[in-house]
Design a protein around this motif. Structure first.
Motif, PDB file in Angstrom:
ATOM      1  N   GLY A   1      30.545  29.245   9.450  1.00  0.00           N
ATOM      2  CA  GLY A   1      29.913  30.549   9.736  1.00  0.00           C
ATOM      3  C   GLY A   1      28.653  30.809   8.683  1.00  0.00           C
ATOM      4  N   TRP A   2      29.202  31.041   7.593  1.00  0.00           N
ATOM      5  CA  TRP A   2      28.160  31.373   6.716  1.00  0.00           C
ATOM      6  C   TRP A   2      27.135  30.319   6.480  1.00  0.00           C
ATOM      7  CZ3 TRP A   2      27.002  35.737   5.644  1.00  0.00           C
ATOM      8  CH2 TRP A   2      28.012  37.031   5.479  1.00  0.00           C
ATOM      9  N   HIS A   3      27.340  29.097   6.453  1.00  0.00           N
ATOM     10  CA  HIS A   3      26.567  28.054   6.112  1.00  0.00           C
ATOM     11  C   HIS A   3      25.593  27.767   7.490  1.00  0.00           C
ATOM     12  CE1 HIS A   3      27.607  26.605   2.140  1.00  0.00           C
ATOM     13  NE2 HIS A   3      28.810  26.708   2.562  1.00  0.00           N
ATOM     14  N   ALA A   4      26.103  27.963   8.505  1.00  0.00           N
ATOM     15  CA  ALA A   4      25.202  28.105   9.634  1.00  0.00           C
ATOM     16  C   ALA A   4      24.100  29.112   9.653  1.00  0.00           C
ATOM     17  CB  ALA A   4      26.009  28.218  11.132  1.00  0.00           C
ATOM     18  N   ILE A   5      24.616  30.182   9.260  1.00  0.00           N
ATOM     19  CA  ILE A   5      23.542  31.372   9.205  1.00  0.00           C
ATOM     20  C   ILE A   5      22.351  31.200   7.973  1.00  0.00           C
ATOM     21  CG2 ILE A   5      23.179  33.478   8.277  1.00  0.00           C
ATOM     22  CD1 ILE A   5      25.951  34.252   9.631  1.00  0.00           C
ATOM     23  N   GLU A   6      23.139  30.419   6.903  1.00  0.00           N
ATOM     24  CA  GLU A   6      22.183  30.168   5.892  1.00  0.00           C
ATOM     25  C   GLU A   6      21.121  28.814   6.132  1.00  0.00           C
ATOM     26  OE1 GLU A   6      25.240  28.976   3.130  1.00  0.00           O
ATOM     27  OE2 GLU A   6      25.322  31.300   2.270  1.00  0.00           O
ATOM     28  N   LEU A   7      21.706  27.859   6.623  1.00  0.00           N
ATOM     29  CA  LEU A   7      20.705  26.811   7.229  1.00  0.00           C
ATOM     30  C   LEU A   7      19.943  27.304   8.252  1.00  0.00           C
ATOM     31  CD1 LEU A   7      23.305  24.006   7.546  1.00  0.00           C
ATOM     32  CD2 LEU A   7      21.510  24.234   5.699  1.00  0.00           C
ATOM     33  N   SER A   8      20.256  28.042   9.258  1.00  0.00           N
ATOM     34  CA  SER A   8      19.387  28.713  10.247  1.00  0.00           C
ATOM     35  C   SER A   8      18.336  29.606   9.548  1.00  0.00           C
ATOM     36  CB  SER A   8      19.949  29.435  11.350  1.00  0.00           C
ATOM     37  OG  SER A   8      20.695  30.598  10.927  1.00  0.00           O
ATOM     38  N   GLY A   9      18.570  30.287   8.654  1.00  0.00           N
ATOM     39  CA  GLY A   9      17.841  31.079   7.794  1.00  0.00           C
ATOM     40  C   GLY A   9      16.387  30.225   7.006  1.00  0.00           C
ATOM     41  N   LEU A  10      16.973  28.913   6.614  1.00  0.00           N
ATOM     42  CA  LEU A  10      16.079  28.231   6.250  1.00  0.00           C
ATOM     43  C   LEU A  10      15.363  27.166   7.171  1.00  0.00           C
ATOM     44  CD1 LEU A  10      18.084  26.501   3.213  1.00  0.00           C
ATOM     45  CD2 LEU A  10      15.979  27.974   2.903  1.00  0.00           C
TER      46      LEU A  10
ATOM     47  N   SER B   1      10.998  31.161   4.604  1.00  0.00           N
ATOM     48  CA  SER B   1      11.928  29.800   4.390  1.00  0.00           C
ATOM     49  C   SER B   1      12.199  30.013   2.713  1.00  0.00           C
ATOM     50  CB  SER B   1      11.369  28.687   4.697  1.00  0.00           C
ATOM     51  OG  SER B   1      12.487  27.722   4.612  1.00  0.00           O
ATOM     52  N   LEU B   2      11.141  30.190   2.005  1.00  0.00           N
ATOM     53  CA  LEU B   2      11.372  29.797   0.401  1.00  0.00           C
ATOM     54  C   LEU B   2      12.111  31.074   0.174  1.00  0.00           C
ATOM     55  CD1 LEU B   2      10.759  28.478  -2.192  1.00  0.00           C
ATOM     56  CD2 LEU B   2       8.826  29.776  -2.095  1.00  0.00           C
ATOM     57  N   LEU B   3      12.035  32.229   0.352  1.00  0.00           N
ATOM     58  CA  LEU B   3      12.681  33.416   0.126  1.00  0.00           C
ATOM     59  C   LEU B   3      14.024  33.354   0.308  1.00  0.00           C
ATOM     60  CD1 LEU B   3      10.109  36.233   0.642  1.00  0.00           C
ATOM     61  CD2 LEU B   3      10.806  35.662  -1.647  1.00  0.00           C
ATOM     62  N   THR B   4      14.412  32.878   1.463  1.00  0.00           N
ATOM     63  CA  THR B   4      15.789  32.657   1.836  1.00  0.00           C
ATOM     64  C   THR B   4      16.540  31.742   1.062  1.00  0.00           C
ATOM     65  OG1 THR B   4      15.058  33.200   4.356  1.00  0.00           O
ATOM     66  CG2 THR B   4      17.402  32.033   3.928  1.00  0.00           C
ATOM     67  N   ALA B   5      15.819  30.286   0.556  1.00  0.00           N
ATOM     68  CA  ALA B   5      16.346  29.550  -0.161  1.00  0.00           C
ATOM     69  C   ALA B   5      16.763  29.920  -1.641  1.00  0.00           C
ATOM     70  CB  ALA B   5      15.546  28.446  -0.429  1.00  0.00           C
ATOM     71  N   ILE B   6      15.702  30.813  -1.982  1.00  0.00           N
ATOM     72  CA  ILE B   6      16.205  31.493  -3.490  1.00  0.00           C
ATOM     73  C   ILE B   6      17.287  32.520  -3.206  1.00  0.00           C
ATOM     74  CG2 ILE B   6      15.051  33.197  -4.944  1.00  0.00           C
ATOM     75  CD1 ILE B   6      12.218  31.679  -4.499  1.00  0.00           C
ATOM     76  N   GLY B   7      17.205  33.328  -2.228  1.00  0.00           N
ATOM     77  CA  GLY B   7      18.474  34.269  -2.205  1.00  0.00           C
ATOM     78  C   GLY B   7      19.757  33.450  -1.802  1.00  0.00           C
ATOM     79  N   TRP B   8      19.616  32.251  -1.222  1.00  0.00           N
ATOM     80  CA  TRP B   8      21.013  31.499  -1.165  1.00  0.00           C
ATOM     81  C   TRP B   8      21.589  30.924  -2.590  1.00  0.00           C
ATOM     82  CZ3 TRP B   8      21.038  26.803   2.607  1.00  0.00           C
ATOM     83  CH2 TRP B   8      22.389  26.267   2.787  1.00  0.00           C
ATOM     84  N   ALA B   9      20.367  30.588  -3.146  1.00  0.00           N
ATOM     85  CA  ALA B   9      20.657  30.001  -4.612  1.00  0.00           C
ATOM     86  C   ALA B   9      21.361  30.990  -5.275  1.00  0.00           C
ATOM     87  CB  ALA B   9      19.664  29.302  -5.142  1.00  0.00           C
TER      88      ALA B   9
END
Length: 114
Positions: free
Chosen positions: A48-57, A75-83
């Protein structure tokens, strides 16, 4: 309209009401004392969490290709937040793994010696 008389809970199992209450109490105790999640719960949470993260990217990335270039920044801000979240999580897990060694050196008062 009338209210039917309450009947004892014997039903299909042939158990007395006290047996049924005892069984329900043990079931309730099991569910209330669940402190560690099962592997299934962990797997569902991970997916569930990775589906949300991937859709956020991927959704802003697709919108950046199709609609407007500004979505690349989302998309870049989502990637930075994920990292950043993953780094924080790893540091927490590392800290939790090193704490049991400190607990082994506890004093009589229950305080950890330093």
């Amino acid at each position: 309209m009338f209210t039917p008389e309450p009947k004892p809970t014997t039903g299909y199992t042939g158990q007395s009401p006290t047996e049924v209450q005892a069984r329900r109490a043990t079931d309730l105790a099991i569910y209330q004392n669940a402190t560690t999640p099962t592997r299934t719960t962990q797997a569902v949470s991970w997916v569930g969490w990775h589906a949300i993260e991937l859709s956020g990217l991927l959704v802003p990335l697709g919108l950046g290709v199709a609609v407007w270039d500004g979505f690349y920044a989302v998309s870049l801000l989502t990637a930075i937040g994920w990292a950043a979240h993953e780094l924080r999580l790893r540091r927490q897990q590392r800290a939790l793994r090193t704490r049991p060694a400190a607990r082994a050196e506890s004093t009589k008062d229950g305080e950890v010696s330093q």
